[in-house]
Design a protein around this motif. Sequence first.
Motif: not given
Length: 160
Positions: A10, A12, A14, A115-117, A119
Amino acid sequence: MATDTEDRIHVERTGVVAMALPFAEAFPLFTAEGERRWVAGWDPRYLHPGDPHAGEGLVFQTMKEGAGTATWVQTRHEPAAGGASYVYVIPDHHTAMVDVQVTPDGESRSRASVKYRMTSLSADADGFVRAFGEDFEDFMAHWAEAIQRHVVEGVPLIRD
């Protein structure tokens, strides 16, 4: 920040995309249809509703090279405030949440905070997600260059 979650990766990240465009012209570039103007090969297929538009609840699909078909859902559309959010899933590969916030930066410039999150959903995608996190700054620089070249300067995209 990169973490392993039950053997899945995962990340995260920005970043900021600076644009030589006023807010009113910049925000639409971050819609499913608007990305056609600056992303080579971007060709959304609209599932619901079946016509190009932007709005909460929009469902569309795109192809991600090396990963498969991504099904996207727009979860937020606030053009006056400059906000848009999306979730996409590529089955058995990865999923991501994408938040975009466009703000004016003077009279004729704008900035998009992205912003990317992301997984991974399988061991096959762990490397893809890890590399995305490591290369995110380059990814944002590419967005800024593509918008400058194809939207601001008007250089036509090369279509696949």
